[in-house]
Design an enzyme around this catalytic site. Structure first.
Site, PDB file in Angstrom:
ATOM      1  N   ASP A 528       0.824  -1.205   0.000  1.00  0.00           N
ATOM      2  CA  ASP A 528       0.000   0.000   0.000  1.00  0.00           C
ATOM      3  C   ASP A 528       0.860   1.259   0.000  1.00  0.00           C
ATOM      4  O   ASP A 528       1.934   1.304   0.598  1.00  0.00           O
ATOM      5  CB  ASP A 528      -0.898  -0.016   1.243  1.00  0.00           C
ATOM      6  CG  ASP A 528      -1.857   1.153   1.288  1.00  0.00           C
ATOM      7  OD1 ASP A 528      -2.729   1.226   0.411  1.00  0.00           O
ATOM      8  OD2 ASP A 528      -1.716   1.995   2.199  1.00  0.00           O
ATOM      9  N   GLU A 581       1.006  -0.623  -5.147  1.00  0.00           N
ATOM     10  CA  GLU A 581       0.026   0.426  -5.385  1.00  0.00           C
ATOM     11  C   GLU A 581       0.818   1.729  -5.508  1.00  0.00           C
ATOM     12  O   GLU A 581       1.116   2.379  -4.512  1.00  0.00           O
ATOM     13  CB  GLU A 581      -0.993   0.520  -4.241  1.00  0.00           C
ATOM     14  CG  GLU A 581      -2.116   1.493  -4.548  1.00  0.00           C
ATOM     15  CD  GLU A 581      -2.572   2.308  -3.348  1.00  0.00           C
ATOM     16  OE1 GLU A 581      -3.649   2.910  -3.426  1.00  0.00           O
ATOM     17  OE2 GLU A 581      -1.848   2.362  -2.347  1.00  0.00           O
TER      18      GLU A 581
END
Length: 853
Positions: A528, A581
């Protein structure tokens, strides 16, 4: 009672005992705030000490231990050799039957008056002599919890004339040393300290009999300070170098058998601490009698506690550099309490894996050359209230039925606030306990693997929350976070960023990545917020950041960390994939580290997601002005290995659910939704779809109630509309998995060719996909609400006929039923630069796939 013993007992007045307790009692447990106020309020120093004694003996307490010793199977080895004498005014040592050894029996008459069968002490054995008093500094530091080496002061040590024992047992009335052939009461030194010198040449294997007010019979316990360090030199060396790839096996709480005694080894990295003590439910959160020792210069503190095992709650009480105290959850805890409680839990795994078939073939084929269709799940809300084991029954069946190859779990690591969806982690090594134990989570992964479904998890190494019981200023100074407050503070989320330049912190994170893969058989990590890690000026204005050593804005420490993490994960775990990401144009995100890249296997294509959603949200009459939004992704499609994500982030916070983004009436919204999914599944790149979007849920997702499953209730009048979309997803996945052209060459230009990328007036896109052998699949998307008859498309002349394999406008999916029922034979009509062409009918707001007949 012998005279010396009676005098010693008589000297213990209630006032003196109360003073000792007052000196050693600590105010407040400081455990979890609202976690257990009732228990904390009821505890007393004496009760805490009794609880400590009961827990550290294991299940049997004093009675069983004494019985064991009487049968010859309990404490000690052979009778120790006697050496030295004792002063006349000290209390005598006594044997196992309670008879004085030496002292009151008189010189040369040690055996006189002893019961039959009792051990006969050797000639010259004397009583317990007084130990040399602790220096004021050592005593103060030990009692305050600020001593770096309590084992040097406590436990058994050879001294001139015998073996010195010193015990720290706050609130105890007396402490007696028990060994085979020996029973000796130690002298009370006040403040919970007891000591004495036993007339022995060698240190016996001994236990302690500790009595408390109201429990004068006492509890027989092990002495934690008689054990050697339970952490090896190699572990300490690797920790010091920041290269311990199995850090979770060295730090934290580990049940084990050490020196033939069962218990738990506690270890924690706290280099700035003046002292560390273990507190837990086994000592009523009073760590006064459980100081840890510092091991070398690594900053690691260690203590082996006999009798503590699986399920015990604990924290570390740390004396900060300024002398204040803080109680912290274990950064390496592998299990935690159910939030909002936040203590760590001692745990060990008993799960027996049944996914050997999956694991043995996981690395057979590179994932970027394999089908990858991902169903993204927020576990606590997918079916609210289900445990891991209940999910293991329902989730694999549902995902397998829809044909997804993988699930991706939003963060499962422990987090205090459910509204963060797991993205503000406090327990990086502990699956959230909201749905069960770590073994329950293993069971869920195991069940998915046995169903043929891979498991990806979201991993969050970018930041951590500021909770004062977790990582923030863990030992009183910045430790896991950067020492520069401007670098440490994350401007968007109010959290703290890790100090990637510190080797121990980098080790903590790298080991954590491989921990999930090895301990839980996770098949991939979606990392993330990578962009926030890579740039020093991320969400910062001029003057709020400092450039790197070369004057640039790149966070070179983060780059190095990500490269090390990826290289380690791929080396140790064949078949695992890491996914970034990353929302910027950073070069080489999926390039191997030995070629200067970050080393990820895949990257989320945030550009495709944004551009394509902009296009489909427009009214069809306006789409021609945004045609390039759908074609631009092919300009950079092969710069990285991409995943096309329609994730949770796109269906919350006012962005609307996927079907609700579409223009038009309810029929047109569903038709747009279906056409978009057909386009997405056929576009180069893997695909990810968030839960609820597979059946066109109209409402935004909420972690409070999850997907609107009631839309699929047969009693609901619009149920066929939603079931039709879900049936389409099943069809897309089935054909996708059986068609190598759609996934075998996702990452190379040879796998794609435009047929017509410029039909902007018609809102039509047509392209070919190819497998490694050149077998094609023709994809045509019509994002206009009109039927287009005889829409000519140039096709390869080597294909004798084309037949529909997927049509998102089929009636069974909720469409109008416009189809090309018969195979389409190419005509010798040039079109789009090809000698042959076909002229299919294009359904309204639909995507159609054709394959060679």
């Amino acid at each position: 009672m012998p005279a010396g013993r009676a005098a010693t007992a008589a000297g213990r007045t209630p006032a003196r005992r109360g003073t000792a307790r007052a000196k050693t009692a600590r105010a407040g447990s400081g455990r979890t705030g609202a976690s257990r106020p009732a228990a904390a309020a009821k505890s007393t120093p004496a009760r805490a000490a009794r609880a400590s004694a009961e827990r550290t003996t294991g299940a049997g307490a004093a009675g069983e231990a004494v019985a064991s010793d009487a049968n010859g199977t309990g404490t000690g080895a052979d009778r120790s050799t006697v050496a030295g004498g004792a002063s006349r005014d000290e209390g005598p040592a006594v044997d196992e039957a309670g008879t004085p050894v030496g002292g009151a029996a008189g010189p040369g008459k040690a055996g006189r008056g002893k019961p039959a069968g009792a051990p006969r002490p050797r000639d010259g054995q004397r009583g317990v002599r007084a130990a040399r008093p602790l220096g004021d500094d050592d005593r103060a530091r030990l009692l305050s919890g600020g001593h770096h080496d309590p084992h040097a002061l406590l436990g058994a040590h050879s001294v001139r004339g015998g073996v010195q024992l010193r015990v720290l047992r706050p609130h105890a009335l007396s402490v007696t040393v028990l060994a085979k052939g020996l029973r000796a009461e130690l002298n009370d030194d006040g403040d919970g300290l007891f000591s004495g010198v036993l007339p022995l040449l060698t240190t016996p294997e001994y236990r302690l009999l500790v009595t408390y007010e109201g429990h004068e019979d006492g509890f027989e316990v092990e002495d934690p300070y008689r054990f050697l360090p339970a952490l090896g030199d190699l572990d300490l060396y690797l920790i010091g170098e920041g290269r311990h790839e199995e850090l979770w096996k060295a730090l934290g709480a580990h049940p084990m058998t050490h020196q033939q005694v069962t218990g738990t080894r506690f270890t924690v990295w706290a280099p700035n601490a003046r002292g560390v003590r273990v507190v837990g439910d086994f000592n009523f959160w009073d760590g006064a009698g459980f100081p840890m020792r510092s091991l070398g210069g690594t900053g690691v503190w260690e203590l082996f506690l006999p009798g503590i095992g699986d399920g015990a709650l604990y924290k570390f009480e740390i004396m900060r550099p300024d002398g204040s105290y803080t109680q912290r959850a274990d950064p390496m805890a592998r299990r935690a309490e159910v939030p909002p409680a936040n203590a760590s839990v001692v745990t060990e795994s008993h799960h027996e894996w049944g996914d050997q078939e999956w694991m043995s073939h996981r690395a057979d084929r590179p994932l970027h050359e394999a089908p990858l269709s991902v169903y993204e799940v927020h576990l606590p809300s997918w079916r609210p209230g289900l445990t891991y084991r209940q999910l293991a029954v329902q989730l694999p069946q549902y995902v397998k039925d829809l044909g997804f190859t993988h699930v991706e779990f939003m963060p499962v690591a422990e987090h205090p606030f459910g509204g963060s969806w797991g993205y503000q982690v406090t327990g990086f090594y502990a699956p959230t306990s909201r749905m069960g134990t770590p073994d329950d989570f293993r069971h869920l992964v195991d069940s998915l693997h046995r169903a043929g479904i891979g498991v990806l998890v979201d991993w969050v190494p970018a930041h951590f929350p500021r909770d004062d019981w977790a990582l923030a200023e863990f030992d009183g100074r910045p430790l896991y976070e950067h020492s520069d407050p401007a670098r440490a503070a994350h401007p968007d989320w109010g959290t703290l960023e890790f100090d990637y330049g510190r080797k121990e912190v980098r080790n903590f994170l790298v080991a954590n990545a491989t921990y999930w893969c090895e301990e839980f058989h996770i098949d991939g990590l979606r990392v993330d917020a990578v962009a926030s890690m890579l740039y020093l000026d991320y969400s910062r204005e001029d003057g709020q950041w400092s450039p790197n050593e070369y004057g640039g804005r790149e966070n070179l420490d983060a780059v190095s960390f990500l490269q090390e993490m990826n290289a380690t994960v791929y080396r140790r775990n064949p078949g695992v994939v890491t996914i970034a990401e990353e929302s910027t144009a950073w070069t080489g995100v999926t390039r191997p580290t030995d070629h200067g890249g970050l080393g990820f296997g895949l990257k989320w294509n945030m550009g495709w997601m944004h551009d394509s959603l902009v296009y489909v949200s427009k009214e069809p009459v306006h789409r021609k002005y945004h045609h390039n939004e759908m074609t631009f992704s092919m300009v950079y499609a092969y710069s990285e290995n991409y995943v096309l994500p329609i994730s949770h982030d796109e269906v919350v916070h006012g962005k609307r659910a996927l079907v609700s983004k579409m223009p038009g009436d309810w029929w047109q919204q569903r038709a747009n939704h279906r056409a978009y999914l057909g386009f997405m599944w056929s576009h180069p790149g893997k695909q990810l779809l968030f839960m609820g979007q597979e059946f066109a849920q109209g409402a935004e997702w909420s972690e409070g109630h999850g997907p609107d499953w009631w839309l699929l209730d047969p009693s609901y009048s619009a149920e066929p509309d939603h079931r039709g979309v879900r049936d389409l997803v099943r069809e897309l996945n089935e054909v996708y998995g059986a068609t190598p052209a759609l996934w075998q060459q996702d990452t190379v230009p040879e796998g794609f060719a435009w047929v017509d990328g410029g039909a902007w007036e018609d809102n039509v896109f047509a392209f070919l996909r190819f497998d490694k052998h050149g077998a094609p699949l023709l994809v045509v998307s019509n994002f206009s609400p009109v039927v287009r008859h005889g829409f000519r498309l140039g096709v390869p002349e080597t294909v004798p006929a084309w037949t529909e394999v997927v049509n998102t406008d089929e009636e069974r999916f909720g469409g109008s039923g416009v189809r090309n029922a018969d195979p389409l034979k190419p005509e010798q009509v040039e079109s789009h630069g090809r000698r042959t062409s076909i002229a299919p009918t294009l359904p309204p707001l639909a995507t159609v796939w054709f394959r060679p007949a």
